[in-house]
Motif scaffolding. Structure first.
Motif, PDB file in Angstrom:
ATOM      1  N   SER A  95       0.824  -1.209   0.000  1.00  5.92           N
ATOM      2  CA  SER A  95       0.000   0.000   0.000  1.00  5.92           C
ATOM      3  C   SER A  95       0.860   1.262   0.000  1.00  5.92           C
ATOM      4  N   VAL A  96       1.958   1.244   0.747  1.00  2.69           N
ATOM      5  CA  VAL A  96       2.877   2.394   0.721  1.00  2.69           C
ATOM      6  C   VAL A  96       3.324   2.663  -0.707  1.00  2.69           C
ATOM      7  N   LEU A  97       3.757   1.621  -1.390  1.00  7.05           N
ATOM      8  CA  LEU A  97       4.271   1.784  -2.750  1.00  7.05           C
ATOM      9  C   LEU A  97       3.168   2.211  -3.713  1.00  7.05           C
ATOM     10  N   LEU A  98       1.975   1.647  -3.560  1.00  2.00           N
ATOM     11  CA  LEU A  98       0.866   2.020  -4.436  1.00  2.00           C
ATOM     12  C   LEU A  98       0.453   3.476  -4.227  1.00  2.00           C
ATOM     13  N   PHE A  99       0.351   3.908  -2.983  1.00  2.00           N
ATOM     14  CA  PHE A  99      -0.015   5.298  -2.737  1.00  2.00           C
ATOM     15  C   PHE A  99       1.046   6.252  -3.310  1.00  2.00           C
ATOM     16  N   CYS A 100       2.308   5.891  -3.175  1.00  2.46           N
ATOM     17  CA  CYS A 100       3.361   6.733  -3.757  1.00  2.46           C
ATOM     18  C   CYS A 100       3.264   6.756  -5.281  1.00  2.46           C
ATOM     19  N   LEU A 101       2.959   5.600  -5.869  1.00 10.81           N
ATOM     20  CA  LEU A 101       2.747   5.567  -7.314  1.00 10.81           C
ATOM     21  C   LEU A 101       1.556   6.440  -7.707  1.00 10.81           C
ATOM     22  N   GLY A 102       0.506   6.424  -6.894  1.00  9.44           N
ATOM     23  CA  GLY A 102      -0.642   7.266  -7.175  1.00  9.44           C
ATOM     24  C   GLY A 102      -0.285   8.735  -7.176  1.00  9.44           C
ATOM     25  N   MET A 103       0.564   9.158  -6.227  1.00  7.85           N
ATOM     26  CA  MET A 103       0.989  10.554  -6.184  1.00  7.85           C
ATOM     27  C   MET A 103       1.867  10.909  -7.374  1.00  7.85           C
ATOM     28  N   ALA A 104       2.585   9.916  -7.903  1.00  7.24           N
ATOM     29  CA  ALA A 104       3.482  10.170  -9.034  1.00  7.24           C
ATOM     30  C   ALA A 104       2.787  10.045 -10.379  1.00  7.24           C
ATOM     31  N   LEU A 105       1.833   9.114 -10.493  1.00  5.14           N
ATOM     32  CA  LEU A 105       1.267   8.766 -11.794  1.00  5.14           C
ATOM     33  C   LEU A 105      -0.218   9.070 -11.932  1.00  5.14           C
ATOM     34  N   GLY A 106      -0.903   9.375 -10.840  1.00  7.13           N
ATOM     35  CA  GLY A 106      -2.333   9.611 -10.914  1.00  7.13           C
ATOM     36  C   GLY A 106      -3.102   8.327 -11.169  1.00  7.13           C
ATOM     37  N   GLU A 107      -4.127   8.411 -12.012  1.00  9.24           N
ATOM     38  CA  GLU A 107      -5.023   7.280 -12.254  1.00  9.24           C
ATOM     39  C   GLU A 107      -4.307   6.050 -12.802  1.00  9.24           C
ATOM     40  N   ASP A 108      -3.193   6.238 -13.501  1.00 14.03           N
ATOM     41  CA  ASP A 108      -2.462   5.094 -14.065  1.00 14.03           C
ATOM     42  C   ASP A 108      -1.986   4.130 -12.978  1.00 14.03           C
ATOM     43  N   ALA A 109      -1.798   4.635 -11.754  1.00 15.27           N
ATOM     44  CA  ALA A 109      -1.306   3.775 -10.676  1.00 15.27           C
ATOM     45  C   ALA A 109      -2.294   2.682 -10.323  1.00 15.27           C
ATOM     46  N   ALA A 110      -3.584   2.915 -10.590  1.00 14.69           N
ATOM     47  CA  ALA A 110      -4.610   1.926 -10.235  1.00 14.69           C
ATOM     48  C   ALA A 110      -4.528   0.671 -11.083  1.00 14.69           C
ATOM     49  N   ARG A 111      -3.725   0.700 -12.146  1.00 12.45           N
ATOM     50  CA  ARG A 111      -3.577  -0.478 -13.011  1.00 12.45           C
ATOM     51  C   ARG A 111      -2.261  -1.207 -12.781  1.00 12.45           C
ATOM     52  N   VAL A 112      -1.465  -0.756 -11.827  1.00 19.30           N
ATOM     53  CA  VAL A 112      -0.164  -1.375 -11.571  1.00 19.30           C
ATOM     54  C   VAL A 112      -0.352  -2.696 -10.821  1.00 19.30           C
ATOM     55  N   PRO A 113       0.191  -3.810 -11.335  1.00 20.08           N
ATOM     56  CA  PRO A 113       0.051  -5.091 -10.640  1.00 20.08           C
ATOM     57  C   PRO A 113       0.986  -5.190  -9.437  1.00 20.08           C
ATOM     58  N   VAL A 114       0.572  -5.981  -8.488  1.00 18.94           N
ATOM     59  CA  VAL A 114       1.322  -6.182  -7.245  1.00 18.94           C
ATOM     60  C   VAL A 114       1.668  -7.653  -7.112  1.00 18.94           C
ATOM     61  N   LEU A 115       2.926  -7.932  -6.766  1.00 12.17           N
ATOM     62  CA  LEU A 115       3.372  -9.282  -6.428  1.00 12.17           C
ATOM     63  C   LEU A 115       3.869  -9.245  -4.990  1.00 12.17           C
ATOM     64  N   GLU A 116       3.162  -9.932  -4.098  1.00 16.22           N
ATOM     65  CA  GLU A 116       3.555  -9.969  -2.697  1.00 16.22           C
ATOM     66  C   GLU A 116       4.241 -11.294  -2.384  1.00 16.22           C
ATOM     67  N   ILE A 117       5.202 -11.221  -1.478  1.00 16.89           N
ATOM     68  CA  ILE A 117       5.954 -12.390  -1.039  1.00 16.89           C
ATOM     69  C   ILE A 117       5.782 -12.531   0.465  1.00 16.89           C
ATOM     70  N   PRO A 118       6.158 -13.672   1.054  1.00 11.72           N
ATOM     71  CA  PRO A 118       6.044 -13.799   2.508  1.00 11.72           C
ATOM     72  C   PRO A 118       6.792 -12.693   3.232  1.00 11.72           C
ATOM     73  N   ALA A 119       6.189 -12.189   4.297  1.00  3.96           N
ATOM     74  CA  ALA A 119       6.822 -11.109   5.053  1.00  3.96           C
ATOM     75  C   ALA A 119       8.102 -11.560   5.739  1.00  3.96           C
ATOM     76  N   THR A 120       8.197 -12.860   6.044  1.00  6.64           N
ATOM     77  CA  THR A 120       9.426 -13.414   6.605  1.00  6.64           C
ATOM     78  C   THR A 120       9.860 -14.585   5.745  1.00  6.64           C
ATOM     79  N   ALA A 121      11.136 -14.843   5.722  1.00  8.18           N
ATOM     80  CA  ALA A 121      11.681 -15.866   4.828  1.00  8.18           C
ATOM     81  C   ALA A 121      11.146 -17.254   5.142  1.00  8.18           C
ATOM     82  N   ALA A 122      10.734 -17.503   6.401  1.00  8.48           N
ATOM     83  CA  ALA A 122      10.312 -18.848   6.798  1.00  8.48           C
ATOM     84  C   ALA A 122       8.858 -19.146   6.462  1.00  8.48           C
ATOM     85  N   VAL A 123       8.097 -18.130   6.041  1.00  2.87           N
ATOM     86  CA  VAL A 123       6.667 -18.313   5.794  1.00  2.87           C
ATOM     87  C   VAL A 123       6.440 -18.751   4.364  1.00  2.87           C
TER      88      VAL A 123
END
Length: 223
Positions: A95-123
């Motif tokens: 969300s931090v990165l998406l909101f920053c993209l929104g401030m930089a790119l406007g509406e185009d940020a809403a189409r940016v895909p997200v790939l999330e990984i485990p928050a810790t290496a063991a998960v």
């Protein structure tokens, strides 16, 4: 250096309104938004960040700071505007990165895909991307999921795409600074080592004098 990725600190304090009337990371945010605008001009971005659901995506998600204890209504309307449509919620770091993209790119940020990984290496996450072709790791293992995610990232870069990734540290209102504030989250560093070995980093430090914040944040670019 041709920039392929921008690495941002995963703290909501980058976003106006997250700290109330205070805005301690304004200079970091301005530099981040300028870097993100330049990155997007080079190719379509994809967000890489640790998340609460293990391996997830790539997917178009809606940012929220609810998990960090910050009401979305506390953020300026123009910050949240690109995500007016209901979607599955992103983790705090994404969300931090998406909101920053929104401030930089406007509406185009809403189409940016997200790939999330485990928050810790063991998960090991509940959801995994499709396995990359030729991946010989055991199905269902973290190694298999990591190689599959690396395949997704590698194909995105090969197609001219760019990356916006979370720096190391614990997502939250004041992310705990790692030894190298500009380094990617450890899981993302693993992912990049598989997907794009040989990238070199340039880091711009931002020393802080605010109480209760890390001594330094950093903005890094990889190319």
């Amino acid at each position: 250096m041709f920039t392929r990725a921008v690495i941002l600190p995963a703290t909501p304090l980058l976003v106006p309104g997250a700290a109330g009337a205070a805005d301690p990371l304004r200079d970091v945010r301005l530099a981040a938004c300028a870097a993100l605008a330049g990155l997007a001009a080079s190719g379509p971005p994809m967000v890489l960040a640790p998340g609460p659901h293990g391996f997830r995506g790539p997917a178009v998600l809606r940012p929220t700071f609810a998990a960090a204890g910050i009401a979305d209504a506390a953020l300026p309307a123009d910050v949240t505007a690109p995500w007016a449509v209901e979607r599955e919620l992103a983790g705090t770091a994404s969300s931090v990165l998406l909101f920053c993209l929104g401030m930089a790119l406007g509406e185009d940020a809403a189409r940016v895909p997200v790939l999330e990984i485990p928050a810790t290496a063991a998960v090991v996450g509940r959801e995994s991307p499709q396995r990359a072709a030729g991946d010989d790791a055991e199905p269902g293992s973290r190694a298999a999921s990591l190689h599959a995610a690396a395949g997704v990232v590698g194909r995105h870069l090969a197609g001219g795409g760019t990356l916006v990734a979370a720096a190391g540290g614990t997502p939250g209102p004041a992310a705990v600074a790692p030894a190298d504030p500009g380094a990617p989250h450890p899981g993302i560093a693993e992912l990049l080592a598989l997907a794009a070995p040989g990238l070199t980093a340039a880091t711009r430090p931002f020393p802080q004098e605010h109480d209760h914040l890390p001594a330094e944040y950093a903005l890094a670019t990889l190319g």
